[in-house]
Design a protein around this motif. Structure first.
Motif, PDB file in Angstrom:
ATOM      1  N   MET A 109     -65.639 -69.483  -7.650  1.00 58.74           N
ATOM      2  CA  MET A 109     -64.751 -70.532  -8.141  1.00 58.74           C
ATOM      3  C   MET A 109     -64.263 -71.450  -7.033  1.00 58.74           C
ATOM      4  SD  MET A 109     -62.403 -68.363 -10.815  1.00 58.74           S
ATOM      5  CE  MET A 109     -63.130 -67.260 -12.020  1.00 58.74           C
ATOM      6  N   ILE A 110     -64.496 -71.075  -5.765  1.00 58.48           N
ATOM      7  CA  ILE A 110     -64.026 -71.904  -4.668  1.00 58.48           C
ATOM      8  C   ILE A 110     -65.129 -72.850  -4.230  1.00 58.48           C
ATOM      9  CG2 ILE A 110     -62.550 -70.008  -3.906  1.00 58.48           C
ATOM     10  CD1 ILE A 110     -64.324 -69.971  -1.341  1.00 58.48           C
ATOM     11  N   GLN A 111     -64.713 -73.971  -3.625  1.00 54.87           N
ATOM     12  CA  GLN A 111     -65.656 -74.966  -3.135  1.00 54.87           C
ATOM     13  C   GLN A 111     -66.215 -74.544  -1.778  1.00 54.87           C
ATOM     14  OE1 GLN A 111     -66.536 -77.666  -5.019  1.00 54.87           O
ATOM     15  NE2 GLN A 111     -65.238 -76.739  -6.600  1.00 54.87           N
ATOM     16  N   SER A 112     -67.395 -75.052  -1.456  1.00 51.05           N
ATOM     17  CA  SER A 112     -68.048 -74.712  -0.193  1.00 51.05           C
ATOM     18  C   SER A 112     -68.584 -75.980   0.459  1.00 51.05           C
ATOM     19  CB  SER A 112     -69.186 -73.715  -0.428  1.00 51.05           C
ATOM     20  OG  SER A 112     -68.715 -72.545  -1.031  1.00 51.05           O
ATOM     21  N   THR A 113     -67.685 -76.733   1.074  1.00 50.25           N
ATOM     22  CA  THR A 113     -68.077 -77.955   1.757  1.00 50.25           C
ATOM     23  C   THR A 113     -67.438 -77.974   3.143  1.00 50.25           C
ATOM     24  OG1 THR A 113     -66.177 -79.325   1.115  1.00 50.25           O
ATOM     25  CG2 THR A 113     -67.945 -79.096  -0.499  1.00 50.25           C
ATOM     26  N   SER A 114     -67.770 -79.018   3.902  1.00 49.22           N
ATOM     27  CA  SER A 114     -67.200 -79.154   5.239  1.00 49.22           C
ATOM     28  C   SER A 114     -65.726 -79.507   5.202  1.00 49.22           C
ATOM     29  CB  SER A 114     -67.963 -80.228   6.025  1.00 49.22           C
ATOM     30  OG  SER A 114     -67.882 -81.474   5.349  1.00 49.22           O
ATOM     31  N   ASN A 115     -65.174 -79.663   4.023  1.00 45.62           N
ATOM     32  CA  ASN A 115     -63.754 -79.951   3.881  1.00 45.62           C
ATOM     33  C   ASN A 115     -62.991 -78.759   3.321  1.00 45.62           C
ATOM     34  OD1 ASN A 115     -61.772 -81.994   4.337  1.00 45.62           O
ATOM     35  ND2 ASN A 115     -61.549 -82.264   2.138  1.00 45.62           N
ATOM     36  N   ASP A 116     -63.613 -77.584   3.337  1.00 46.61           N
ATOM     37  CA  ASP A 116     -63.009 -76.391   2.753  1.00 46.61           C
ATOM     38  C   ASP A 116     -62.775 -75.307   3.797  1.00 46.61           C
ATOM     39  OD1 ASP A 116     -62.863 -76.969  -0.196  1.00 46.61           O
ATOM     40  OD2 ASP A 116     -64.992 -77.356   0.139  1.00 46.61           O
ATOM     41  N   TYR A 117     -61.624 -74.645   3.638  1.00 46.93           N
ATOM     42  CA  TYR A 117     -61.158 -73.647   4.590  1.00 46.93           C
ATOM     43  C   TYR A 117     -60.839 -72.370   3.824  1.00 46.93           C
ATOM     44  CZ  TYR A 117     -60.355 -77.802   7.499  1.00 46.93           C
ATOM     45  OH  TYR A 117     -60.504 -78.971   8.193  1.00 46.93           O
ATOM     46  N   VAL A 118     -61.144 -71.227   4.444  1.00 42.71           N
ATOM     47  CA  VAL A 118     -60.857 -69.935   3.820  1.00 42.71           C
ATOM     48  C   VAL A 118     -60.214 -69.027   4.854  1.00 42.71           C
ATOM     49  CG1 VAL A 118     -61.849 -67.837   2.825  1.00 42.71           C
ATOM     50  CG2 VAL A 118     -62.701 -70.068   2.098  1.00 42.71           C
ATOM     51  N   VAL A 119     -59.151 -68.348   4.433  1.00 42.44           N
ATOM     52  CA  VAL A 119     -58.529 -67.305   5.239  1.00 42.44           C
ATOM     53  C   VAL A 119     -58.502 -66.032   4.409  1.00 42.44           C
ATOM     54  CG1 VAL A 119     -56.425 -66.507   6.387  1.00 42.44           C
ATOM     55  CG2 VAL A 119     -57.122 -68.900   6.598  1.00 42.44           C
ATOM     56  N   VAL A 120     -59.020 -64.949   4.965  1.00 45.75           N
ATOM     57  CA  VAL A 120     -59.064 -63.659   4.281  1.00 45.75           C
ATOM     58  C   VAL A 120     -58.007 -62.752   4.895  1.00 45.75           C
ATOM     59  CG1 VAL A 120     -60.474 -61.643   3.737  1.00 45.75           C
ATOM     60  CG2 VAL A 120     -61.516 -63.928   3.758  1.00 45.75           C
ATOM     61  N   MET A 121     -57.084 -62.275   4.050  1.00 48.06           N
ATOM     62  CA  MET A 121     -56.002 -61.417   4.526  1.00 48.06           C
ATOM     63  C   MET A 121     -55.611 -60.427   3.428  1.00 48.06           C
ATOM     64  SD  MET A 121     -53.293 -64.607   4.777  1.00 48.06           S
ATOM     65  CE  MET A 121     -52.135 -63.675   5.732  1.00 48.06           C
ATOM     66  N   THR A 122     -56.633 -59.700   2.926  1.00 50.72           N
ATOM     67  CA  THR A 122     -56.393 -58.757   1.834  1.00 50.72           C
ATOM     68  C   THR A 122     -55.836 -57.426   2.336  1.00 50.72           C
ATOM     69  OG1 THR A 122     -58.544 -57.640   1.848  1.00 50.72           O
ATOM     70  CG2 THR A 122     -58.400 -59.748   0.669  1.00 50.72           C
ATOM     71  N   HIS A 123     -56.078 -57.093   3.613  1.00 52.18           N
ATOM     72  CA  HIS A 123     -55.701 -55.799   4.188  1.00 52.18           C
ATOM     73  C   HIS A 123     -56.438 -54.644   3.513  1.00 52.18           C
ATOM     74  CE1 HIS A 123     -52.485 -57.639   6.554  1.00 52.18           C
ATOM     75  NE2 HIS A 123     -52.172 -58.315   5.466  1.00 52.18           N
ATOM     76  N   ASN A 124     -57.564 -54.956   2.899  1.00 52.11           N
ATOM     77  CA  ASN A 124     -58.382 -53.942   2.244  1.00 52.11           C
ATOM     78  C   ASN A 124     -59.784 -54.053   2.822  1.00 52.11           C
ATOM     79  OD1 ASN A 124     -60.381 -52.974   0.150  1.00 52.11           O
ATOM     80  ND2 ASN A 124     -58.482 -52.390  -0.893  1.00 52.11           N
ATOM     81  N   PHE A 125     -60.202 -53.010   3.550  1.00 54.68           N
ATOM     82  CA  PHE A 125     -61.455 -53.092   4.298  1.00 54.68           C
ATOM     83  C   PHE A 125     -62.643 -53.342   3.380  1.00 54.68           C
ATOM     84  CE2 PHE A 125     -65.120 -51.486   6.618  1.00 54.68           C
ATOM     85  CZ  PHE A 125     -64.935 -52.067   7.864  1.00 54.68           C
ATOM     86  N   ARG A 126     -62.719 -52.641   2.244  1.00 55.58           N
ATOM     87  CA  ARG A 126     -63.864 -52.796   1.347  1.00 55.58           C
ATOM     88  C   ARG A 126     -63.903 -54.201   0.740  1.00 55.58           C
ATOM     89  NH1 ARG A 126     -65.258 -51.499  -4.057  1.00 55.58           N
ATOM     90  NH2 ARG A 126     -63.168 -50.723  -4.528  1.00 55.58           N
ATOM     91  N   ARG A 127     -62.740 -54.722   0.351  1.00 53.82           N
ATOM     92  CA  ARG A 127     -62.702 -56.078  -0.200  1.00 53.82           C
ATOM     93  C   ARG A 127     -63.085 -57.111   0.860  1.00 53.82           C
ATOM     94  NH1 ARG A 127     -63.301 -54.517  -5.173  1.00 53.82           N
ATOM     95  NH2 ARG A 127     -61.549 -53.297  -5.964  1.00 53.82           N
ATOM     96  N   ASP A 128     -62.629 -56.897   2.096  1.00 48.43           N
ATOM     97  CA  ASP A 128     -62.989 -57.817   3.170  1.00 48.43           C
ATOM     98  C   ASP A 128     -64.489 -57.792   3.439  1.00 48.43           C
ATOM     99  OD1 ASP A 128     -60.355 -58.445   3.345  1.00 48.43           O
ATOM    100  OD2 ASP A 128     -60.077 -57.807   5.421  1.00 48.43           O
ATOM    101  N   GLN A 129     -65.105 -56.600   3.342  1.00 51.24           N
ATOM    102  CA  GLN A 129     -66.554 -56.515   3.491  1.00 51.24           C
ATOM    103  C   GLN A 129     -67.260 -57.337   2.414  1.00 51.24           C
ATOM    104  OE1 GLN A 129     -67.369 -52.231   3.575  1.00 51.24           O
ATOM    105  NE2 GLN A 129     -68.203 -52.472   5.640  1.00 51.24           N
ATOM    106  N   GLN A 130     -66.782 -57.223   1.187  1.00 50.95           N
ATOM    107  CA  GLN A 130     -67.358 -58.012   0.100  1.00 50.95           C
ATOM    108  C   GLN A 130     -67.225 -59.503   0.385  1.00 50.95           C
ATOM    109  OE1 GLN A 130     -64.980 -56.198  -3.145  1.00 50.95           O
ATOM    110  NE2 GLN A 130     -66.934 -55.899  -4.195  1.00 50.95           N
ATOM    111  N   LEU A 131     -66.043 -59.911   0.801  1.00 46.12           N
ATOM    112  CA  LEU A 131     -65.797 -61.329   1.047  1.00 46.12           C
ATOM    113  C   LEU A 131     -66.622 -61.842   2.213  1.00 46.12           C
ATOM    114  CD1 LEU A 131     -61.967 -61.317   0.398  1.00 46.12           C
ATOM    115  CD2 LEU A 131     -63.650 -62.703  -0.837  1.00 46.12           C
ATOM    116  N   LEU A 132     -66.763 -61.051   3.262  1.00 49.28           N
ATOM    117  CA  LEU A 132     -67.590 -61.473   4.392  1.00 49.28           C
ATOM    118  C   LEU A 132     -69.030 -61.693   3.945  1.00 49.28           C
ATOM    119  CD1 LEU A 132     -67.878 -62.037   7.415  1.00 49.28           C
ATOM    120  CD2 LEU A 132     -68.264 -59.589   7.751  1.00 49.28           C
ATOM    121  N   ARG A 133     -69.538 -60.773   3.126  1.00 47.48           N
ATOM    122  CA  ARG A 133     -70.910 -60.912   2.637  1.00 47.48           C
ATOM    123  C   ARG A 133     -71.041 -62.137   1.737  1.00 47.48           C
ATOM    124  NH1 ARG A 133     -72.751 -59.292  -2.104  1.00 47.48           N
ATOM    125  NH2 ARG A 133     -70.981 -57.889  -2.431  1.00 47.48           N
TER     126      ARG A 133
END
Length: 333
Positions: A236-260
């Motif tokens: 649902m999020i955009q993926s352009t050169s004008n888009d920024y993402v910060v991941v701060m779930t504090h959940n290792f498995r969720r962060d792995q999913q998001l990194l992938r």
């Protein structure tokens, strides 16, 4: 960031007459640079700033006259001089600032609404103003892409202006859509970051799978809340050169999913909260994406949610302005 978006929103919601002020040229140092905007309403209220208080009083005093005349005017403020300015103050800022003031009549208002529509559709728009010898605006045009053109331009429009950074007698500036920031994780430390980023001019989305955390009571200033697991919301999020993402779930498995899920995206900025050794575990021997920032934020020795939010926002703003420096703002006489 630019006050343009706040000004465009205010114009739509306020029925008063108003005057739009633009810095078209700066010689030396100044609080704001070329392209900075400020809106003066007839009742004395204002949106945005052009200086640290050095110019606003004088400009506000000129609003009734400009509204009465219905024509634009240009002014030059020499704040490098040791002499008092027209309202009796000495600033010592060290620069010369050129400002145009334009009454927002019905025609300009419609063009500004069209500008807002373009920016809301995430389209960059270039503004070109022809500056008369008296520094007023004689013609202006908005150019969106190669096809869309709107404004008040007498005679044929010189198409080659669209590619110029400097041209005699013209002010040229690019207006950008709001940069979009998505924060994955709605914990207590995400709240100040979301609030600060929205105040700084980002369009903010917060995503989390925990509805008790991801709700409007904790994030009153964000544009969008997405409740769901990463695999449900990342598309649902955009993926352009004008888009920024910060991941701060504090959940290792969720962060792995998001990194992938996010590694292949063409994002301007991808930041993960946490120490370096945690990021190494998340990568699991895989190469880091070029846009990855971890540890996220500028190293200021931050402690606690507020200071950490400040360090992250500082890095976001720094990244934003570095990307924008490829576009030159200009005015030549």
């Amino acid at each position: 960031m630019e006050d343009l978006h706040r000004i465009l929103e205010a114009i739509q919601d306020n029925g008063q007459r108003s005057v739009l002020a633009t810095i078209t040229h700066v010689e030396g140092s100044a609080y704001r640079k070329e392209g900075a905007l400020m809106l003066f309403f007839e009742d004395g209220s204002q949106i945005g700033v052009l200086s640290a208080g050095c110019l606003e009083t004088d400009l506000a005093a000129r609003v009734p006259e400009i509204l009465a005349a219905g024509v634009s005017c240009g002014f030059v403020f020499d704040v490098q001089s040791l002499e008092h300015l027209s309202w009796g103050e000495e600033t010592g800022c060290g620069g010369v600032i050129h400002v145009t003031m334009e009454p927002v009549n019905g025609v300009l208002l419609e063009h500004l609404r069209t500008l807002k529509d373009c920016l809301d559709q995430h389209t960059e728009v270039k503004i070109i103003k022809k500056i008369s010898p008296d520094r007023s605006v004689s013609d202006y045009a908005f150019v969106s892409g190669k096809e869309r053109f709107f404004g008040e331009w007498r005679g044929g429009f010189p198409q080659d202006l669209m590619e110029l950074a400097v041209s005699e007698g013209y002010f040229i500036h690019t207006y950008y859509p709001k940069p979009r920031l998505t924060i994955f994780g709605a914990g207590p430390d995400a709240r100040p970051l979301a609030a600060f980023a929205a105040a700084a001019g980002f369009s903010v989305t917060v995503s989390d799978w925990r509805p008790a955390w991801c709700n409007r009571s904790y994030f009153p200033d964000v544009d969008t809340l997405l409740v769901g697991f990463p695999e449900e919301t990342v598309d649902m999020i955009q993926s352009t050169s004008n888009d920024y993402v910060v991941v701060m779930t504090h959940n290792f498995r969720r962060d792995q999913q998001l990194l992938r899920l996010l590694s292949e995206r063409q994002l301007c900025y991808l930041g993960f909260l946490g120490p370096r050794h945690r990021m190494e575990r998340l990568l699991n021997g895989n190469p880091a994406p070029e846009n990855l920032r971890s540890p996220v934020g500028i190293a200021i020795g931050a402690e606690g949610p507020v200071e950490i939010a400040v360090s992250i926002l500082a890095e976001l703003i720094d990244t934003y302005h570095k990307n924008r420096r490829r576009t030159t703002v200009s005015y030549a006489t």
